[in-house]
Design a protein around this motif. Structure first.
Motif, PDB file in Angstrom:
ATOM      1  N   ILE A   1      -7.935  -0.454  32.887  1.00  0.00           N
ATOM      2  CA  ILE A   1      -8.867   0.605  32.485  1.00  0.00           C
ATOM      3  C   ILE A   1      -9.528   1.232  33.715  1.00  0.00           C
ATOM      4  CG2 ILE A   1     -10.853   1.164  31.044  1.00  0.00           C
ATOM      5  CD1 ILE A   1     -10.367  -1.557  29.624  1.00  0.00           C
TER       6      ILE A   1
ATOM      7  N   VAL B   1      -5.392   2.319  29.829  1.00  0.00           N
ATOM      8  CA  VAL B   1      -6.308   2.898  28.852  1.00  0.00           C
ATOM      9  C   VAL B   1      -7.032   4.068  29.518  1.00  0.00           C
ATOM     10  CG1 VAL B   1      -8.220   2.470  27.290  1.00  0.00           C
ATOM     11  CG2 VAL B   1      -6.582   0.638  27.773  1.00  0.00           C
TER      12      VAL B   1
ATOM     13  N   THR C   1      -9.259   7.421  29.313  1.00  0.00           N
ATOM     14  CA  THR C   1     -10.224   7.981  28.365  1.00  0.00           C
ATOM     15  C   THR C   1     -10.694   9.388  28.740  1.00  0.00           C
ATOM     16  OG1 THR C   1     -12.069   6.929  29.564  1.00  0.00           O
ATOM     17  CG2 THR C   1     -11.077   5.701  27.741  1.00  0.00           C
ATOM     18  N   THR C   2     -10.260   9.945  29.867  1.00  0.00           N
ATOM     19  CA  THR C   2     -10.682  11.297  30.227  1.00  0.00           C
ATOM     20  C   THR C   2     -10.127  12.298  29.217  1.00  0.00           C
ATOM     21  OG1 THR C   2      -8.869  11.226  31.823  1.00  0.00           O
ATOM     22  CG2 THR C   2     -11.081  10.996  32.688  1.00  0.00           C
TER      23      THR C   2
ATOM     24  N   GLY D   1      -6.341  12.906  27.565  1.00  0.00           N
ATOM     25  CA  GLY D   1      -6.149  12.587  26.164  1.00  0.00           C
ATOM     26  C   GLY D   1      -5.595  13.752  25.358  1.00  0.00           C
TER      27      GLY D   1
END
Length: 339
Positions: free
Chosen positions: A96, A122, A124-125, A129
């Motif tokens: 992450i 993983v 998450t930006t 995404g």
């Protein structure tokens, strides 16, 4: 070269840290095994994090994300300064990126390590995404310095809202232009790739400057680092360029052992290229001549010619500026970008 630090807290985590280090190719890697190394057990994690945040490009915690967040939180300096920070569980299931996903390359490092470990990255930006062009990620990949990091949000926000943003480049660009970028259109926000940061073609212009500027220096014997710093600063200000656009310093070989020049380069993390007088004399272009310089070192100009030679015959951006026994000039090597 990437300078990476990994910290682990258990025997299982230490084994995974070694595997993760092997995924980083030619990086300079330091592993702090807080379980297996007795010398580290009495050392506060916050001191390790403080030092790592200041002197490395990539920091990886093998353990709980909460430990990583609390360790680095007091030392956050901002989007443009923080290194890439990642966390992976000791089982090697997830990698992450916590900080500097684009500018620091944390997202790319996460994918690289996850592939090597057989783990899941993983990400998450929002731009990643939703498959939207990430200007800061592209800038890092292309070796472009972002002048106004605060304007990244305006560009990314517009793209995420489905709006088009302007794009102009002084450098040739290959490949298919990403969706959302508009060439030759006046837009409220846009990206300008080039060396002139005073130009504002859009309402909100994000300037990306190629890290391809070579700083040519001429100096009298014994010139101090402060005098060289002042001359370089004056040249950059005159040309409207940020420090981070400079990729190398160049001079004549007779000045290779100057302590002030060495100290200046070390302070800015720049390498020094030196050229003999004959090679400087053969540099292509029109230069500012000096009979005194020719009599002293055998060539009529050092700083301009050295900058052009270092830039492999590149374009002279700033002619000689002189002060306190130091001359400085700037040249840009030819760059070609790619989408």
């Amino acid at each position: 070269m990437t300078h990476a630090k990994l910290v682990s807290f258990t025997g299982r985590g230490a084994a995974l840290a070694e595997r993760a280090a092997g995924c980083l190719g030619g990086a300079l890697v330091e592993h702090y095994d807080r379980c297996g190394d007795p010398s580290l057990r009495a050392t506060a994690l916050k001191r390790f994090a403080q030092q790592a945040m200041a002197d490395c490009d990539l920091l990886i915690f093998v353990g709980a994300s909460g430990i990583a967040v609390r360790a680095v939180a007091p030392y956050l300096a901002g989007k443009a300064f923080d290194p890439a920070v990642l966390v992976t569980d000791e089982g090697g299931r997830f990698v992450i990126p916590l900080l500097s996903g684009h500018l620091g390359g944390a997202n790319a490092y996460a994918r690289q390590i996850a592939e090597g470990l057989g783990a899941q990255a993983v990400i998450t930006t929002a731009t990643d995404g939703r498959g939207v062009f990430a200007v800061d990620d592209w800038a890092r990949e292309q070796g472009l310095a972002i002048v106004e990091t605060g304007r990244i949000r305006a560009i990314s926000g517009a793209l995420l809202r489905g709006e088009r943003v302007g794009f102009r480049s002084e450098c040739p660009v290959d490949g298919r232009i990403p969706a959302g970028l508009a060439l030759r259109e006046a837009r409220p926000a846009g990206v300008l790739v080039g060396y002139d940061t005073a130009v504002e073609p859009f309402g909100c212009t994000l300037h990306l400057v190629p890290r391809a500027v070579h700083l040519g220096i001429g100096c009298r014997r014994g010139a101090g680092a402060d005098a060289i710093e002042a001359a370089a600063q004056a040249a950059l200000e005159q040309a409207g360029l940020p420090w981070k656009a400079v990729c190398r310093v160049a001079t004549i070989d007779r000045k290779a052992d100057e302590p002030g020049l060495a100290a200046f380069c070390a302070a800015h993390g720049l390498t020094l290229a030196v050229f003999p007088a004959a090679e400087l004399e053969a540099a292509p272009g029109d230069f500012t001549p000096s009979a005194f310089v020719r009599e002293t070192v055998g060539v009529d100009n050092v700083c301009e010619r050295a900058a052009v030679c270092s830039a492999r015959g590149g374009r002279l951006l700033q002619r000689k500026l002189a002060g306190n026994g130091v001359t400085a000039a700037l040249a840009a090597e030819e760059r070609r970008l790619c989408f």
